[in-house]
Design a protein around this motif. Sequence first.
Motif, PDB file in Angstrom:
ATOM      1  N   LYS A  12       0.890  -0.911  -0.090  1.00  0.00           N
ATOM      2  CA  LYS A  12      -0.022   0.040  -0.089  1.00  0.00           C
ATOM      3  C   LYS A  12       0.706   1.334  -0.079  1.00  0.00           C
ATOM      4  O   LYS A  12       0.586   2.292  -0.802  1.00  0.00           O
ATOM      5  CB  LYS A  12      -0.790   0.115   1.163  1.00  0.00           C
ATOM      6  CG  LYS A  12      -2.196  -0.854   0.947  1.00  0.00           C
ATOM      7  CD  LYS A  12      -3.046  -0.804   2.323  1.00  0.00           C
ATOM      8  CE  LYS A  12      -3.428   0.315   2.787  1.00  0.00           C
ATOM      9  NZ  LYS A  12      -4.578   0.220   3.893  1.00  0.00           N
ATOM     10  N   LEU A  16       0.800   4.056  -2.993  1.00  0.00           N
ATOM     11  CA  LEU A  16       0.585   5.632  -2.628  1.00  0.00           C
ATOM     12  C   LEU A  16       1.794   6.169  -3.369  1.00  0.00           C
ATOM     13  O   LEU A  16       1.488   7.218  -3.916  1.00  0.00           O
ATOM     14  CB  LEU A  16       0.603   5.726  -0.936  1.00  0.00           C
ATOM     15  CG  LEU A  16      -0.611   5.114  -0.198  1.00  0.00           C
ATOM     16  CD1 LEU A  16      -0.322   5.286   1.110  1.00  0.00           C
ATOM     17  CD2 LEU A  16      -1.865   6.453  -0.671  1.00  0.00           C
ATOM     18  N   ASN A  22      -4.640   8.832  -6.469  1.00  0.00           N
ATOM     19  CA  ASN A  22      -5.617   7.735  -5.701  1.00  0.00           C
ATOM     20  C   ASN A  22      -5.520   7.517  -4.309  1.00  0.00           C
ATOM     21  O   ASN A  22      -5.923   6.479  -3.978  1.00  0.00           O
ATOM     22  CB  ASN A  22      -5.548   6.489  -6.754  1.00  0.00           C
ATOM     23  CG  ASN A  22      -6.177   6.732  -7.873  1.00  0.00           C
ATOM     24  OD1 ASN A  22      -7.266   7.554  -8.108  1.00  0.00           O
ATOM     25  ND2 ASN A  22      -5.851   5.997  -8.862  1.00  0.00           N
ATOM     26  N   SER A  23      -4.611   8.425  -3.644  1.00  0.00           N
ATOM     27  CA  SER A  23      -4.298   7.995  -2.271  1.00  0.00           C
ATOM     28  C   SER A  23      -5.535   7.831  -1.370  1.00  0.00           C
ATOM     29  O   SER A  23      -5.228   6.714  -0.738  1.00  0.00           O
ATOM     30  CB  SER A  23      -3.610   9.252  -1.795  1.00  0.00           C
ATOM     31  OG  SER A  23      -4.473  10.520  -1.600  1.00  0.00           O
ATOM     32  N   ASP A  24      -6.841   8.436  -1.432  1.00  0.00           N
ATOM     33  CA  ASP A  24      -7.687   7.859  -0.542  1.00  0.00           C
ATOM     34  C   ASP A  24      -8.325   6.521  -1.035  1.00  0.00           C
ATOM     35  O   ASP A  24      -8.459   5.692  -0.102  1.00  0.00           O
ATOM     36  CB  ASP A  24      -8.953   8.745  -1.009  1.00  0.00           C
ATOM     37  CG  ASP A  24      -8.856   9.989  -0.194  1.00  0.00           C
ATOM     38  OD1 ASP A  24      -7.828  10.210   0.823  1.00  0.00           O
ATOM     39  OD2 ASP A  24      -9.321  11.230  -0.631  1.00  0.00           O
ATOM     40  N   LEU A  25      -8.470   6.314  -2.300  1.00  0.00           N
ATOM     41  CA  LEU A  25      -8.731   4.861  -2.678  1.00  0.00           C
ATOM     42  C   LEU A  25      -7.699   3.815  -2.097  1.00  0.00           C
ATOM     43  O   LEU A  25      -8.151   2.746  -1.651  1.00  0.00           O
ATOM     44  CB  LEU A  25      -8.751   4.759  -4.340  1.00  0.00           C
ATOM     45  CG  LEU A  25     -10.158   5.381  -4.977  1.00  0.00           C
ATOM     46  CD1 LEU A  25      -9.832   5.503  -6.495  1.00  0.00           C
ATOM     47  CD2 LEU A  25     -11.275   4.899  -4.418  1.00  0.00           C
ATOM     48  N   LYS A  27      -5.532   3.966   0.301  1.00  0.00           N
ATOM     49  CA  LYS A  27      -5.454   4.054   1.813  1.00  0.00           C
ATOM     50  C   LYS A  27      -6.716   3.054   2.409  1.00  0.00           C
ATOM     51  O   LYS A  27      -6.467   2.376   3.374  1.00  0.00           O
ATOM     52  CB  LYS A  27      -5.650   5.441   2.292  1.00  0.00           C
ATOM     53  CG  LYS A  27      -4.502   6.056   2.494  1.00  0.00           C
ATOM     54  CD  LYS A  27      -4.640   7.545   2.784  1.00  0.00           C
ATOM     55  CE  LYS A  27      -3.410   8.513   2.723  1.00  0.00           C
ATOM     56  NZ  LYS A  27      -3.625   9.744   3.096  1.00  0.00           N
ATOM     57  N   ASN A  28      -7.638   3.005   1.705  1.00  0.00           N
ATOM     58  CA  ASN A  28      -8.922   2.265   1.972  1.00  0.00           C
ATOM     59  C   ASN A  28      -9.147   0.894   1.338  1.00  0.00           C
ATOM     60  O   ASN A  28     -10.135   0.110   1.372  1.00  0.00           O
ATOM     61  CB  ASN A  28     -10.178   3.126   1.770  1.00  0.00           C
ATOM     62  CG  ASN A  28     -10.258   4.084   2.623  1.00  0.00           C
ATOM     63  OD1 ASN A  28      -9.786   4.142   3.759  1.00  0.00           O
ATOM     64  ND2 ASN A  28     -10.259   5.441   2.058  1.00  0.00           N
ATOM     65  N   CYS A  29      -7.914   0.564   0.532  1.00  0.00           N
ATOM     66  CA  CYS A  29      -8.253  -0.916  -0.176  1.00  0.00           C
ATOM     67  C   CYS A  29      -8.078  -1.979   0.490  1.00  0.00           C
ATOM     68  O   CYS A  29      -7.719  -1.797   1.666  1.00  0.00           O
ATOM     69  CB  CYS A  29      -7.104  -0.594  -1.479  1.00  0.00           C
ATOM     70  SG  CYS A  29      -5.285  -0.840  -0.802  1.00  0.00           S
TER      71      CYS A  29
END
Length: 84
Positions: A12, A16, A22-25, A27-29
């Motif tokens: 991850k 990043l 796409n940092s939010d996606l 972080k929550n993957c």
Amino acid sequence: MLSRAEIFEKLKEILLFADAKNSDLIKNCDESTKLVTDLGFNSVSVLYMVIAIEESFGIVFDNVSMNDFDTIGDVVTYIEAKLK
């Protein structure tokens, strides 16, 4: 030897770095997150990811293509196998 969870967390961080937009996606993957359809990776993104993974984990990818990795879990599995 790194655990699967440790490999996932390190991956991850690499994702990043490779694709900050796409940092939010990222972080929550989770392991079922698809690289192309969920994160929007293209062949260049995958190339950057592979280079970063090789440097971070000290492994070499064997003639892999973008089609070899559908999900983040597929990448974790590949790294895990190479580290054994």
